[in-house]
Design a protein around this motif. Structure first.
Motif, short mmCIF file in Angstrom:
data_model
loop_
_atom_site.label_atom_id
_atom_site.label_comp_id
_atom_site.label_asym_id
_atom_site.label_seq_id
_atom_site.Cartn_x
_atom_site.Cartn_y
_atom_site.Cartn_z
N GLY A 57 116.20 69.80 -19.61
CA GLY A 57 116.30 71.19 -19.59
C GLY A 57 116.73 72.13 -19.69
N LEU A 102 109.39 78.65 -24.31
CA LEU A 102 108.98 76.90 -23.75
C LEU A 102 108.18 76.34 -24.27
CD1 LEU A 102 109.43 74.14 -21.77
CD2 LEU A 102 107.49 75.04 -19.80
N LYS A 113 111.87 70.97 -19.52
CA LYS A 113 111.71 71.03 -19.13
C LYS A 113 112.51 72.90 -18.45
CE LYS A 113 109.32 68.10 -15.80
NZ LYS A 113 108.88 68.30 -14.89
N SER A 115 113.71 75.91 -16.13
CA SER A 115 113.56 76.32 -14.88
C SER A 115 114.21 77.82 -14.52
CB SER A 115 115.04 75.68 -14.17
OG SER A 115 115.22 74.23 -13.72
N GLU A 144 104.01 71.66 -15.36
CA GLU A 144 104.36 70.57 -14.94
C GLU A 144 105.62 70.92 -15.63
OE1 GLU A 144 101.54 69.98 -14.96
OE2 GLU A 144 100.87 68.77 -13.67
N GLY A 145 105.59 71.59 -16.56
CA GLY A 145 106.85 72.30 -17.66
C GLY A 145 108.03 72.88 -16.93
N LEU A 146 107.88 73.51 -15.48
CA LEU A 146 108.42 74.14 -14.56
C LEU A 146 109.36 74.21 -13.52
CD1 LEU A 146 106.00 77.21 -16.15
CD2 LEU A 146 108.44 77.84 -15.73
N ILE A 147 110.22 74.69 -13.25
CA ILE A 147 110.92 73.82 -12.11
C ILE A 147 111.32 75.63 -11.52
CG2 ILE A 147 112.83 73.28 -10.70
CD1 ILE A 147 112.97 70.80 -13.17
N ALA A 174 103.88 72.50 -10.17
CA ALA A 174 105.23 72.93 -10.60
C ALA A 174 106.46 71.78 -10.24
CB ALA A 174 104.95 74.38 -10.47
#
Ligand code: C2E
Ligand code: MG
Ligand code: MG
Ligand code: MG
Length: 291
Positions: A57, A102, A113, A115, A144-147, A174
């Protein structure tokens, strides 16, 4: 303000205070203009899996390039942006830009991922989840690709609201990370109830893992706690091989730090991904370069 402090008190503005106020206003003004002039840009710092050594990530970190070309660090303007509320607009830009980048990275086949930091003020926005969902849809990115990285302070300010908000973010898929963990006053009781997937150990603890014994104990305890709560644990600010070895030995999941890479422009990140740069090889190469 001076009036509010009471009928019989006078607050005297000294020249020094006056200068500070003037400087503060000047920064606020140029920060306001920076939003319109789009003087911000993002750098990305890789997060690396300690097991595989691969980039899993990146964290988006904002920078400000002023008219005169000077680059300003976020520590020097995020607090002002937070105080003035400008952080909401700036944060929207960060999120949209991070999503666009992204999209490009994922489109090239790299499954990492992203962040993104959320300051307390951003976290308090009324329809944060709706806004996030909209931006994700526009960018064509799965949540789901993000934090989202929030601090303990954001959570503890209003536990009930935090629970609802984080629940909303989790519901759309997320991830949630507690940033600078160990520096705030979050109660373990609430942490346990929140849908948190990741804890990031603050740089200050990582910094003197090798020095003072009490920080060793803190880092070991945070890793153990994260494990028992089934959370991923990430160490930030890893700068030395000794720190890396210590973290590996104690079961830390991921690292982020200058030892692997400083925050870099998207192009440099893409290059690292294309080369498949791995942790141990990168560290070895660096150690060979040092005199
Ligand atoms: P943070 O979220 O804890 O980000 C990690 C900071 O540690 C970054 O500083 C990063 O450059 C620095 N760092 C990472 N590895 C190392 C290392 O090995 N050694 C040292 N000395 N430093 C390392 P940066 O980019 O200056 O950002 C500072 C803070 O500003 C961030 O701390 C975050 O709280 C805030 N920030 C940055 N970008 C954003 C943003 O887009 N939105 C919001 N709300 N806050 C942001
Ligand atoms: Mg962060
Ligand atoms: Mg952090
Ligand atoms: Mg930090």
């Amino acid at each position: 303000r001076a009036k509010e402090s009471g009928k019989n008190t006078y607050r005297v503005f000294t020249p020094a205070m006056n200068k500070r106020v003037t400087e503060w206003l000047a920064v606020e003004n140029s920060l306001r203009k920076a939003v319109d002039l789009q003087e911000f840009f993002l750098h990305y710092q890789p997060k690396v899996d300690l097991g595989t050594g691969r980039i899993v990530g990146v964290e988006a970190l904002i920078r400000w390039r002023r008219e005169d070309g000077e680059i300003v660090s976020p520590v020097d303007f995020i607090p002002m942006a937070e105080d003035t509320g400008l952080i909401v607009e700036i944060g929207d830009w960060v999120f949209a830009q991070a999503c666009a980048d992204l999209g490009e990275i994922l489109g090239m086949g790299y499954g990492i991922k992203m962040s993104v930091n959320l300051s307390p003020r951003q976290f308090r926005q009324k329809d944060l989840v709706g806004k996030i969902r909209e931006t994700l849809e526009q960018a064509g990115i799965a949540p789901e690709g993000l934090i989202f990285e929030i601090t303990e302070g954001s959570v503890m300010e209003n536990e009930g609201k935090a629970l609802a908000l984080l629940g909303g973010l989790r519901e759309i898929g997320a991830g949630i990370s507690i940033d600078d963990f160990g520096t705030g006053y979050s109660s373990l009781y609430y942490l346990k109830q929140l849908p948190i997937g990741e804890l990031k150990i603050d740089r200050r603890f990582v910094k003197d893992i090798m020095g003072r014994g009490d920080n060793v104990a803190i880092v070991v305890a945070i890793i153990a706690m994260a494990k028992s709560l089934k959370m991923r644990v990430v160490a930030e600010g890893v700068e030395t091989v000794e720190q890396l070895q210590f973290l590996r030995r104690h079961g830390c999941d991921e690292m982020q730090g200058f030892l692997f890479s400083k925050p870099v422009a998207k192009e440099a990140l893409l290059e690292m991904l294309a080369l498949g740069v791995q942790l141990d090889a990168a560290v070895y190469r660096k150690s060979q370069q040092q005199p």
